[in-house]
Motif scaffolding. Structure first.
Motif, mmCIF file in Angstrom:
data_model
loop_
_atom_site.group_PDB
_atom_site.id
_atom_site.type_symbol
_atom_site.label_atom_id
_atom_site.label_comp_id
_atom_site.label_asym_id
_atom_site.label_seq_id
_atom_site.Cartn_x
_atom_site.Cartn_y
_atom_site.Cartn_z
ATOM 1 N N LYS A 33 0.821 -1.215 0.000
ATOM 2 C CA LYS A 33 0.000 0.000 0.000
ATOM 3 C C LYS A 33 0.855 1.265 0.000
ATOM 4 C CE LYS A 33 -3.973 -2.135 2.153
ATOM 5 N NZ LYS A 33 -5.033 -2.022 3.143
ATOM 6 N N TRP A 34 2.166 1.097 -0.131
ATOM 7 C CA TRP A 34 3.083 2.242 -0.135
ATOM 8 C C TRP A 34 3.312 2.700 -1.556
ATOM 9 C CZ3 TRP A 34 4.872 5.683 3.129
ATOM 10 C CH2 TRP A 34 5.995 6.451 2.784
ATOM 11 N N ASN A 35 2.933 3.934 -1.869
ATOM 12 C CA ASN A 35 3.141 4.504 -3.198
ATOM 13 C C ASN A 35 4.177 5.616 -3.178
ATOM 14 O OD1 ASN A 35 1.275 2.776 -4.311
ATOM 15 N ND2 ASN A 35 -0.403 4.221 -4.180
ATOM 16 N N GLY A 36 4.920 5.724 -2.086
ATOM 17 C CA GLY A 36 5.973 6.732 -1.980
ATOM 18 C C GLY A 36 7.238 6.242 -2.647
ATOM 19 N N SER A 37 8.203 7.118 -2.763
ATOM 20 C CA SER A 37 9.472 6.728 -3.374
ATOM 21 C C SER A 37 10.344 6.018 -2.341
ATOM 22 C CB SER A 37 10.200 7.955 -3.933
ATOM 23 O OG SER A 37 10.597 8.797 -2.877
ATOM 24 N N ALA A 38 11.294 5.253 -2.820
ATOM 25 C CA ALA A 38 12.178 4.490 -1.941
ATOM 26 C C ALA A 38 13.139 5.386 -1.169
ATOM 27 C CB ALA A 38 12.967 3.474 -2.760
ATOM 28 N N ALA B 123 3.542 9.999 -1.212
ATOM 29 C CA ALA B 123 4.209 11.280 -0.995
ATOM 30 C C ALA B 123 3.436 12.411 -1.671
ATOM 31 C CB ALA B 123 5.640 11.232 -1.525
ATOM 32 N N GLU B 124 2.632 12.081 -2.651
ATOM 33 C CA GLU B 124 1.778 13.057 -3.346
ATOM 34 C C GLU B 124 0.379 12.964 -2.762
ATOM 35 O OE1 GLU B 124 3.007 15.116 -5.685
ATOM 36 O OE2 GLU B 124 4.953 14.164 -5.365
ATOM 37 N N TYR C 69 6.661 10.645 7.461
ATOM 38 C CA TYR C 69 7.367 9.373 7.275
ATOM 39 C C TYR C 69 8.404 9.205 8.378
ATOM 40 C CZ TYR C 69 10.461 5.878 5.230
ATOM 41 O OH TYR C 69 11.236 4.763 5.020
ATOM 42 N N GLU C 70 8.495 7.986 8.963
ATOM 43 C CA GLU C 70 9.490 7.720 10.001
ATOM 44 C C GLU C 70 10.580 6.782 9.511
ATOM 45 O OE1 GLU C 70 7.234 6.494 13.493
ATOM 46 O OE2 GLU C 70 7.337 8.567 14.207
ATOM 47 N N TRP C 71 10.246 5.552 9.166
ATOM 48 C CA TRP C 71 11.245 4.586 8.738
ATOM 49 C C TRP C 71 10.592 3.402 8.052
ATOM 50 C CZ3 TRP C 71 10.467 0.057 11.529
ATOM 51 C CH2 TRP C 71 9.813 0.172 12.739
ATOM 52 N N HIS C 72 11.439 2.572 7.421
ATOM 53 C CA HIS C 72 10.993 1.368 6.711
ATOM 54 C C HIS C 72 11.609 0.143 7.367
ATOM 55 C CE1 HIS C 72 11.492 -1.457 3.111
ATOM 56 N NE2 HIS C 72 10.233 -1.525 3.473
ATOM 57 N N ASP C 73 10.796 -0.859 7.606
ATOM 58 C CA ASP C 73 11.269 -2.123 8.167
ATOM 59 C C ASP C 73 11.109 -3.200 7.088
ATOM 60 O OD1 ASP C 73 11.854 -4.440 9.530
ATOM 61 O OD2 ASP C 73 10.510 -4.040 11.214
ATOM 62 N N PRO C 74 12.193 -3.483 6.320
ATOM 63 C CA PRO C 74 12.066 -4.449 5.224
ATOM 64 C C PRO C 74 11.802 -5.875 5.702
ATOM 65 C CG PRO C 74 14.328 -3.644 5.399
ATOM 66 C CD PRO C 74 13.510 -2.889 6.394
ATOM 67 N N GLN C 75 12.224 -6.224 6.909
ATOM 68 C CA GLN C 75 11.988 -7.584 7.420
ATOM 69 C C GLN C 75 10.501 -7.826 7.678
ATOM 70 O OE1 GLN C 75 14.666 -7.791 10.782
ATOM 71 N NE2 GLN C 75 16.211 -8.825 9.539
ATOM 72 N N ARG C 76 9.823 -6.835 8.228
ATOM 73 C CA ARG C 76 8.382 -6.964 8.482
ATOM 74 C C ARG C 76 7.550 -6.500 7.289
ATOM 75 N NH1 ARG C 76 7.418 -3.675 13.629
ATOM 76 N NH2 ARG C 76 5.266 -3.994 13.037
ATOM 77 N N GLY C 77 8.188 -5.821 6.350
ATOM 78 C CA GLY C 77 7.495 -5.366 5.149
ATOM 79 C C GLY C 77 6.534 -4.215 5.406
ATOM 80 N N ILE C 78 6.927 -3.300 6.290
ATOM 81 C CA ILE C 78 6.061 -2.161 6.589
ATOM 82 C C ILE C 78 6.844 -0.852 6.573
ATOM 83 C CG2 ILE C 78 4.372 -3.434 7.978
ATOM 84 C CD1 ILE C 78 5.766 -2.256 10.474
#
Length: 170
Positions: A65-70, A97-98, A113-122
């Motif tokens: 559900k994330w449409n922001g940039s990496a 982001a838009e 935006y705070e942070w990305h947790d790639p292990q949990r996928g959120i």
């Protein structure tokens, strides 16, 4: 001439303060009320008294559900598109982001935006409504009902938001 400028500046400051305080109270008239599911924690502040720290389900954005940039940086503004679901609780449609266009009963909730947790996928975001001050000595009541808490949030058309109430779900 200096005296006139002094009075003009004082007048403008007074008008600014009145408009700021009026915007908070006019939210109840023109704002839209949404309900969010939360899980409170019961801390205490020696200066302000008891309050409940709130986290919201919509603040955890799944990667799908994330449409922001990496390369979105911490603290940058993002927008959450929410729609009413079961029991009139608003759920996340997408984060971007838009600023997305809301249709029907959808609403757009600004966040950071705070942070990305790639292990949990959120992706973690903060909607900025994490403290709700409560009556002295009632923190235990909120702590016991922490799984069933519903927060009613008022969103003003001009982007301001506030917590209207915190209750247990029906």
């Amino acid at each position: 001439m200096k005296r006139i400028w002094f009075y003009v500046i004082v007048f403008l400051q007074a008008v600014f303060l009145m408009l700021m305080s009026m915007s908070y109270y006019t939210m109840d008239t023109w704002g839209e009320s949404i309900r969010l599911k939360t899980a409170p924690v019961d801390p205490r502040d020696p200066f302000y008294g008891d309050y409940v720290t709130l986290t919201y389900e919509v603040e955890q954005v799944p990667e799908g559900k994330w449409n922001g940039s990496a390369d979105t940086g911490s603290g940058e503004k993002v927008y959450l598109l929410l729609e009413p679901g079961e029991n009139d609780l608003y759920t996340l449609v997408q984060a971007s982001a838009e600023k997305p266009d809301a249709s029907g009963e959808e609403v757009v909730l600004p966040a950071r935006y705070e942070w990305h947790d790639p292990q949990r996928g959120i992706y973690m975001v903060d909607i900025g409504l994490d403290r709700y001050f409560i009556e002295e000595g009632t923190g235990q009541q909120y702590e016991q009902n922490r799984e069933d808490m519903i927060v009613e949030v008022v969103l003003a058309p001009w982007g301001q938001k506030k917590i209207d109430s915190v209750t247990t779900s029906e």
